[in-house]
Scaffold this active site. Structure first.
Site, PDB file in Angstrom:
ATOM      1  N   SER A  58       0.696  -1.059  -0.546  1.00  0.00           N
ATOM      2  CA  SER A  58      -0.288   0.122   0.477  1.00  0.00           C
ATOM      3  C   SER A  58       0.740   1.216  -0.352  1.00  0.00           C
ATOM      4  CB  SER A  58      -1.023   0.071   1.422  1.00  0.00           C
ATOM      5  OG  SER A  58      -0.558  -0.390   2.231  1.00  0.00           O
ATOM      6  N   ASP A  96      -1.073  -1.660  -3.701  1.00  0.00           N
ATOM      7  CA  ASP A  96      -2.455  -1.525  -3.976  1.00  0.00           C
ATOM      8  C   ASP A  96      -2.906   0.188  -3.581  1.00  0.00           C
ATOM      9  OD1 ASP A  96      -4.736  -3.009  -2.337  1.00  0.00           O
ATOM     10  OD2 ASP A  96      -4.314  -2.952  -0.662  1.00  0.00           O
ATOM     11  N   ASP A 118      -7.488   3.132  -7.851  1.00  0.00           N
ATOM     12  CA  ASP A 118      -8.331   3.034  -7.468  1.00  0.00           C
ATOM     13  C   ASP A 118      -9.167   4.642  -7.554  1.00  0.00           C
ATOM     14  OD1 ASP A 118      -9.976   2.771  -5.340  1.00  0.00           O
ATOM     15  OD2 ASP A 118      -9.521   2.977  -3.753  1.00  0.00           O
ATOM     16  N   HIS A 238     -12.334  -6.556  -1.518  1.00  0.00           N
ATOM     17  CA  HIS A 238     -10.981  -5.952  -0.765  1.00  0.00           C
ATOM     18  C   HIS A 238     -11.679  -5.911   0.599  1.00  0.00           C
ATOM     19  CE1 HIS A 238      -7.936  -3.137  -2.871  1.00  0.00           C
ATOM     20  NE2 HIS A 238      -9.012  -4.435  -3.976  1.00  0.00           N
TER      21      HIS A 238
HETATM   22  P1  13P Z   1      -8.612  -6.292   5.487  1.00  0.00           P
HETATM   23  O1  13P Z   1      -8.312  -4.375   6.449  1.00  0.00           O
HETATM   24  O2  13P Z   1      -9.868  -6.568   5.371  1.00  0.00           O
HETATM   25  O3  13P Z   1      -7.788  -7.233   5.670  1.00  0.00           O
HETATM   26  O4  13P Z   1      -8.177  -5.876   3.378  1.00  0.00           O
HETATM   27  C1  13P Z   1      -7.637  -5.361   2.963  1.00  0.00           C
HETATM   28  C2  13P Z   1      -7.655  -4.808   1.636  1.00  0.00           C
HETATM   29  O5  13P Z   1      -8.654  -4.993   1.779  1.00  0.00           O
HETATM   30  C3  13P Z   1      -6.035  -4.030   1.405  1.00  0.00           C
HETATM   31  O6  13P Z   1      -6.098  -3.652   0.169  1.00  0.00           O
HETATM   32  O1  G3H Z   2      -6.467  -1.087   2.233  1.00  0.00           O
HETATM   33  C1  G3H Z   2      -5.776  -0.903   3.199  1.00  0.00           C
HETATM   34  C2  G3H Z   2      -4.249  -2.207   3.389  1.00  0.00           C
HETATM   35  O2  G3H Z   2      -5.014  -2.790   4.372  1.00  0.00           O
HETATM   36  C3  G3H Z   2      -3.350  -1.323   3.556  1.00  0.00           C
HETATM   37  O3  G3H Z   2      -3.701  -0.893   4.482  1.00  0.00           O
HETATM   38  O4  G3H Z   2      -2.995   2.039   4.248  1.00  0.00           O
HETATM   39  O5  G3H Z   2      -2.818   1.384   6.603  1.00  0.00           O
HETATM   40  O6  G3H Z   2      -1.624  -0.137   4.899  1.00  0.00           O
HETATM   41  P1  G3H Z   2      -2.556   0.649   5.100  1.00  0.00           P
HETATM   42 ZN    ZN Z   3      -7.851  -2.401  -0.169  1.00  0.00          ZN
END
Ligand code: 13P
Ligand code: G3H
Ligand code: ZN
Length: 336
Positions: A58, A96, A118, A238
């Site tokens: 991310s 991500d 996104d 997600h």
């Molecule tokens: P969770 O918070 O449910 O693990 O989702 C993760 C996610 O969607 C990352 O993009």
């Molecule tokens: O989509 C969210 C993921 O869990 C990533 O989370 O932005 O805290 O790394 P983060």
């Molecule tokens: Zn996500």
């Protein structure tokens, strides 16, 4: 950093992987990673179960660990998988929640094999425009980089935008969106959300015996309608952590405070994985597994201060969770 193709790093994109998963009625795990222990646990689990895997990063992970380090960690993951005995690892390095064309480009140029753009919080036409731009850049690379897009809004924190309520993906928009943008997969909103508190207590019922929250079901009717519009097209979920209550209980027993944390029941994810849902994102469950093991370790060994002492059980607990997801929820084992 010099421009690198993911193939040089031994990574693969999601194209063939998703086609096979949709046909076979299973989903590929997409696990987020920020630390070396998470990376090791993901690779160990994928090798042991003979599963393809998406390792995703991310914006927050890039900030925490540094983009260069994460990229080399993914390269290291491929080599580590080989060292563990996997002759042909199928590992995707995926961005991500990419929030701009520039972030996606920077990841593609440094060796990511897949990116998510996104634009789900943007008005529809702007989402189309931005996604199209990223797709054009990703697909023109010497080695085709795959692109995930998103339509619909998940409740909770997404892209650092706090959405109070989720807006389900509108099935009537998906054909237009996919054909205009050329994206390779589509993340949809059917009631999942990010984090360890996916539903407010008032949205749930309570198990009279345990007092635990029972969440409302996902909108499978919306998923069905989308599949009907886009037969065989790869769909992504997600926010699919199930927030295992044994981990939550361990955290709370050893000094944590996670009241009423609740996730998506694994039964529902199992059902989704059998459909066109071919990528399931899990991050929070890894955080919970790590935190539970660390808290328990410190409670039982207050004299320890060497990180290896508490990160070893943390890594083992994450690996156990990843193996469980692959074998008992997503069904991606024995697919290499
Ligand atoms: P969770 O918070 O449910 O693990 O989702 C993760 C996610 O969607 C990352 O993009
Ligand atoms: O989509 C969210 C993921 O869990 C990533 O989370 O932005 O805290 O790394 P983060
Ligand atoms: Zn996500």
């Amino acid at each position: 950093m010099k421009k690198t193709s993911y193939k040089e790093l031994g990574l693969v994109n999601t194209k063939a992987m998703f086609a096979k998963a949709v046909k076979g009625g299973y989903a590929i795990p997409a696990f987020n990673f920020n630390t070396m222990e998470q990376m090791q646990a993901i690779v160990q689990a994928a090798v042991e179960t003979k599963s393809p895997v998406i390792m995703q990063v991310s914006k927050g992970a890039r900030k925490y660990a540094n983009p260069t380090i994460l990229r080399y960690m993914a390269q290291g993951a491929v080599e580590y998988a080989k060292e563990l005995g996997c002759k042909k690892p199928q590992i995707v390095l995926h961005l991500d929640h990419g929030d701009s064309f520039e972030t996606c480009k920077s990841c593609i140029d440094s060796g990511f094999s897949s990116v998510m753009i996104d634009g789900s919080s943007l008005p529809y036409a702007e989402n189309v425009k931005l996604t199209k731009k990223v797709v054009a850049y990703a697909h023109k690379q010497k080695d085709y980089v795959t692109v995930e897009a998103e339509l619909g809004v998940l409740a909770g924190v997404e892209d650092e935008v706090q959405a109070e309520e989720s807006h389900y993906t509108k099935p009537e928009e998906v054909i237009d969106f996919v054909s205009k943008t050329g994206c390779d997969s589509l993340a949809i909103s059917i009631g999942t959300s990010h984090g360890a508190y996916k539903f407010k207590p008032e949205q749930c019922t309570r198990d009279p015996k345990t007092g635990k929250l029972i969440p409302p079901p996902l909108a499978f009717d919306v998923l069905k309608a989308i599949e009907k519009k886009l037969p065989g097209f790869p769909i992504v979920l997600h926010g699919s952590s199930s927030v295992p209550q044994d981990e939550v209980d361990t955290i709370n027993k050893f000094g944590g405070k996670l009241p009423d944390a609740v996730g998506i029941p694994e039964e529902q994810l199992r059902k989704a994985a059998k459909s066109a849902v071919c990528k399931i994102n899990i991050d929070s469950d890894s955080r919970l597994a790590m935190t539970a093991a660390v808290r328990q370790h410190f409670a039982e060994h207050p004299e320890h201060f060497d990180p290896r002492q508490y990160l070893t059980p943390a890594r083992d607990n994450m690996k156990k969770m990843y193996v469980h997801k692959i074998m008992k929820v997503l069904g991606s084992n024995d697919k290499l």
